[in-house]
Design a protein around this motif. Structure first.
Motif, short mmCIF file in Angstrom:
data_model
loop_
_atom_site.label_atom_id
_atom_site.label_comp_id
_atom_site.label_asym_id
_atom_site.label_seq_id
_atom_site.Cartn_x
_atom_site.Cartn_y
_atom_site.Cartn_z
N UNK A 1 -16.63 -21.88 -37.16
CA UNK A 1 -16.44 -21.85 -36.55
C UNK A 1 -17.22 -21.98 -35.38
N UNK A 2 -17.85 -21.53 -35.10
CA UNK A 2 -19.01 -21.91 -33.81
C UNK A 2 -19.26 -23.35 -33.34
N UNK A 3 -18.81 -24.51 -34.00
CA UNK A 3 -18.57 -25.38 -33.81
C UNK A 3 -17.40 -26.73 -33.80
N UNK A 4 -16.60 -25.54 -33.93
CA UNK A 4 -14.99 -25.99 -34.05
C UNK A 4 -14.46 -25.50 -32.55
N UNK A 5 -14.21 -23.60 -32.67
CA UNK A 5 -13.07 -23.07 -31.88
C UNK A 5 -13.53 -23.89 -30.55
N UNK A 6 -14.46 -24.50 -30.21
CA UNK A 6 -14.40 -24.89 -29.07
C UNK A 6 -13.47 -26.09 -29.09
N UNK A 7 -13.64 -26.73 -29.78
CA UNK A 7 -12.55 -27.45 -29.44
C UNK A 7 -11.59 -27.57 -29.88
N UNK A 8 -11.35 -26.40 -30.64
CA UNK A 8 -8.99 -25.62 -30.39
C UNK A 8 -9.40 -25.25 -29.16
N UNK A 9 -10.01 -24.75 -28.88
CA UNK A 9 -10.14 -24.04 -27.28
C UNK A 9 -9.49 -25.54 -26.38
N UNK A 10 -10.35 -26.46 -26.20
CA UNK A 10 -10.25 -27.29 -25.08
C UNK A 10 -8.87 -28.38 -25.74
N UNK A 11 -8.16 -28.51 -27.13
CA UNK A 11 -7.36 -28.93 -27.29
C UNK A 11 -6.19 -28.06 -26.68
N UNK A 12 -6.47 -26.90 -26.67
CA UNK A 12 -5.27 -25.86 -26.58
C UNK A 12 -5.24 -26.13 -24.45
N UNK A 13 -6.54 -26.31 -23.99
CA UNK A 13 -6.67 -26.91 -22.28
C UNK A 13 -5.83 -28.02 -22.02
N UNK A 14 -6.02 -28.61 -23.14
CA UNK A 14 -4.96 -30.07 -22.50
C UNK A 14 -3.73 -30.45 -22.75
N UNK A 15 -3.30 -29.57 -23.36
CA UNK A 15 -1.57 -29.00 -23.91
C UNK A 15 -1.64 -28.30 -22.94
N UNK A 16 -2.35 -27.39 -21.76
CA UNK A 16 -1.17 -26.85 -21.14
C UNK A 16 -1.82 -27.24 -20.10
N UNK A 17 -2.68 -28.11 -19.65
CA UNK A 17 -2.60 -28.64 -18.75
C UNK A 17 -1.42 -29.24 -18.33
N UNK A 18 -1.51 -30.72 -20.08
CA UNK A 18 -0.35 -31.70 -20.12
C UNK A 18 1.41 -31.04 -19.74
N UNK A 19 1.28 -30.06 -20.44
CA UNK A 19 2.70 -29.15 -20.36
C UNK A 19 2.26 -28.86 -18.33
N UNK A 20 1.84 -28.09 -17.29
CA UNK A 20 1.80 -28.34 -16.50
C UNK A 20 2.31 -29.53 -15.84
#
Length: 186
Positions: free
Chosen positions: A102-121
């Motif tokens: 969890x400690x190693x994957x959660x930042x990547x999951x958050x980063x994925x959400x950020x990238x998708x959010x920026x793409x949507x923007x």
């Protein structure tokens, strides 16, 4: 504060909901594993400290609460003690690897959400010829919430992993000390 969160959620896409839901599940699992394992390992350590004190006292008795005593059934061969130590540590450390995952994957999951959010923007602004930074900045800052959530979960998971690893190391030391005493006494 609450209106800001509600506005954020109202303007978010499906991927953001999925990312935040997954990170929420990660946080709940992290806290549950930590609390469950922390109290279980602390109880084991307490019993092993008591047993070690009993072995080193004048009475030289092996505590009936000791996990090592329960495993060996009062038969103290070197091989059996070693096998019991390994088994106790294995049981005490179950679930700990999930905290590392969890400690190693959660930042990547958050980063994925950020990238998708920026793409949507950017997709929202694609039809406009000129877009000011004052319009793009809030959209990007909203997208960064997913990364912040991922880092938030990772901090707790990593910290809890380190705390439990230290507790398990401490348990291992007490088990080895008892084994050495029992082997020395023959």
């Amino acid at each position: 504060m609450i209106t800001t969160i509600l506005n954020y959620l109202a303007n978010s896409g499906a991927i953001t909901y999925i990312v935040l839901a997954l990170l929420s599940i990660y946080l709940i699992v992290t806290i549950w594993i930590f609390l469950y394992r922390y109290f279980a390992v602390t109880a084991l350590i307490r019993n092993e400290v008591s047993s070690l004190e009993g072995l080193t006292s004048r009475e030289a008795r092996f505590s009936s609460l000791s996990a090592l005593n329960k495993c060996t059934n009062n038969l103290a061969s070197k091989e059996l003690l070693y096998a019991c130590e390994i088994n106790i540590i294995k049981d005490a450390s179950s679930g700990i690897s999930w905290l590392a995952i969890i400690s190693s994957t959660s930042p990547f999951i958050g980063l994925f959400g950020t990238v998708i959010g920026i793409l949507e923007s950017f997709a929202k602004f694609a039809n406009q010829s000129k877009v000011a930074f004052s319009i793009i900045a809030p959209a990007i800052s909203e997208a960064l919430v997913a990364t912040a959530a991922g880092i938030f979960v990772a901090i707790f998971a990593y910290t809890f992993h380190q705390i439990l690893s230290r507790k398990i190391y401490e348990l291992n030391i007490y088990l080895k000390a008892q084994s050495q005493i029992l082997i020395a006494k023959g």
